[in-house]
Design an enzyme around this catalytic site. Structure first.
Site, PDB file in Angstrom:
ATOM      1  N   HIS A  99      29.280  83.909 -80.182  1.00  0.00           N
ATOM      2  CA  HIS A  99      28.749  83.387 -81.442  1.00  0.00           C
ATOM      3  C   HIS A  99      28.568  84.498 -82.481  1.00  0.00           C
ATOM      4  O   HIS A  99      28.432  84.221 -83.670  1.00  0.00           O
ATOM      5  CB  HIS A  99      27.396  82.707 -81.172  1.00  0.00           C
ATOM      6  CG  HIS A  99      27.206  81.404 -81.888  1.00  0.00           C
ATOM      7  ND1 HIS A  99      28.234  80.674 -82.450  1.00  0.00           N
ATOM      8  CD2 HIS A  99      26.076  80.682 -82.133  1.00  0.00           C
ATOM      9  CE1 HIS A  99      27.753  79.560 -82.992  1.00  0.00           C
ATOM     10  NE2 HIS A  99      26.448  79.556 -82.826  1.00  0.00           N
ATOM     11  N   ASN A 110      21.808  78.812 -87.173  1.00  0.00           N
ATOM     12  CA  ASN A 110      21.603  77.500 -87.777  1.00  0.00           C
ATOM     13  C   ASN A 110      20.991  77.540 -89.172  1.00  0.00           C
ATOM     14  O   ASN A 110      20.933  76.530 -89.853  1.00  0.00           O
ATOM     15  CB  ASN A 110      20.734  76.618 -86.869  1.00  0.00           C
ATOM     16  CG  ASN A 110      21.420  76.326 -85.545  1.00  0.00           C
ATOM     17  OD1 ASN A 110      22.510  76.812 -85.271  1.00  0.00           O
ATOM     18  ND2 ASN A 110      20.771  75.542 -84.720  1.00  0.00           N
ATOM     19  N   ASP A 137      32.703  82.630 -85.683  1.00  0.00           N
ATOM     20  CA  ASP A 137      33.407  82.285 -84.453  1.00  0.00           C
ATOM     21  C   ASP A 137      33.993  80.880 -84.585  1.00  0.00           C
ATOM     22  O   ASP A 137      33.447  80.037 -85.290  1.00  0.00           O
ATOM     23  CB  ASP A 137      32.451  82.351 -83.258  1.00  0.00           C
ATOM     24  CG  ASP A 137      31.280  81.382 -83.405  1.00  0.00           C
ATOM     25  OD1 ASP A 137      30.569  81.447 -84.433  1.00  0.00           O
ATOM     26  OD2 ASP A 137      31.073  80.541 -82.511  1.00  0.00           O
ATOM     27  N   ASN A 188      27.189  74.847 -86.709  1.00  0.00           N
ATOM     28  CA  ASN A 188      25.867  74.747 -87.340  1.00  0.00           C
ATOM     29  C   ASN A 188      25.648  75.749 -88.471  1.00  0.00           C
ATOM     30  O   ASN A 188      24.954  75.450 -89.449  1.00  0.00           O
ATOM     31  CB  ASN A 188      24.760  74.880 -86.296  1.00  0.00           C
ATOM     32  CG  ASN A 188      24.697  73.664 -85.394  1.00  0.00           C
ATOM     33  OD1 ASN A 188      25.021  72.553 -85.819  1.00  0.00           O
ATOM     34  ND2 ASN A 188      24.302  73.859 -84.153  1.00  0.00           N
TER      35      ASN A 188
END
Length: 194
Positions: A23, A71, A96, A117
């Site tokens: 991530h 997020n 990513d 997100n």
């Protein structure tokens, strides 16, 4: 996009436990961009992120690694963009991408969030999807339901080497990108399988 890029945001999660995860491909991109340059990201609380000014291909750009967790990436990016009056069309988001294999990097202009997100929050905070994205492939888990845990794990060494190869291929095209030559950069990046 002829105006070029004035702000590059690499997405990821802060903290040592996330440092080497899939991530954090956006953070990794910024690290490799700055490696050996003598420029370092510095914490800027007013922007909720780590920020630097860097020259790419003769053009000065702002860099930010949000400190807000993935997020809420839009919070940091929108704060620095508003402060420096940078329109969304001059922002490049590096993130990513599950839909691309490790070793593949793709440039994209606008579009949806694809369930990411960080992008969902960015679109909401910037009020538009019309910003450039550099998608760093990290591959897909066996099952879609494993997506969250998959991106929060480290890639095996061979996979990480491919991810880094893709980042280096993208970095080679960055001068074209920041000067607004998106199509030229896309053609080079996409033609060589990267």
């Amino acid at each position: 996009m002829a105006a070029g890029i004035s702000l590059i945001a690499g997405l990821g999660n802060p903290g040592a436990e996330y440092a080497e995860t899939r991530h954090n491909a956006g953070f990794r991109f910024l690290d490799l961009l700055l490696a050996g340059s003598g420029v370092a990201l510095k914490t800027e609380r007013r922007f909720a992120g780590n920020v630097a000014r860097h020259v790419v291909g003769g053009r000065e750009v702002w860099l930010i690694a949000p400190d807000t967790f993935m997020n809420h990436s839009g919070e940091a990016v929108s704060k620095i963009a508003r402060f420096y009056k940078i329109p969304p069309a001059e922002i490049l988001i590096v993130h990513d991408e599950l839909d691309l294999a490790p070793g593949v990097a793709r440039l994209k202009l606008g579009g949806g969030a694809g369930g990411h997100n960080g992008l969902i929050d960015l679109i909401e905070q910037l009020g538009t999807p019309d910003f450039a994205r550099l998608r760093i492939g990290v591959g897909k888990p066996a099952s879609a339901s494993q997506g969250a845990s998959y991106v929060l794990r480290r890639a095996p060494q061979a996979e990480q080497a491919l991810i880094d190869e893709a980042i280096h291929a993208a970095l080679a095209q960055l001068p074209e990108v920041v000067h607004g030559n998106m199509q030229k950069a896309m053609n080079s990046l996409h033609a060589n399988g990267r």
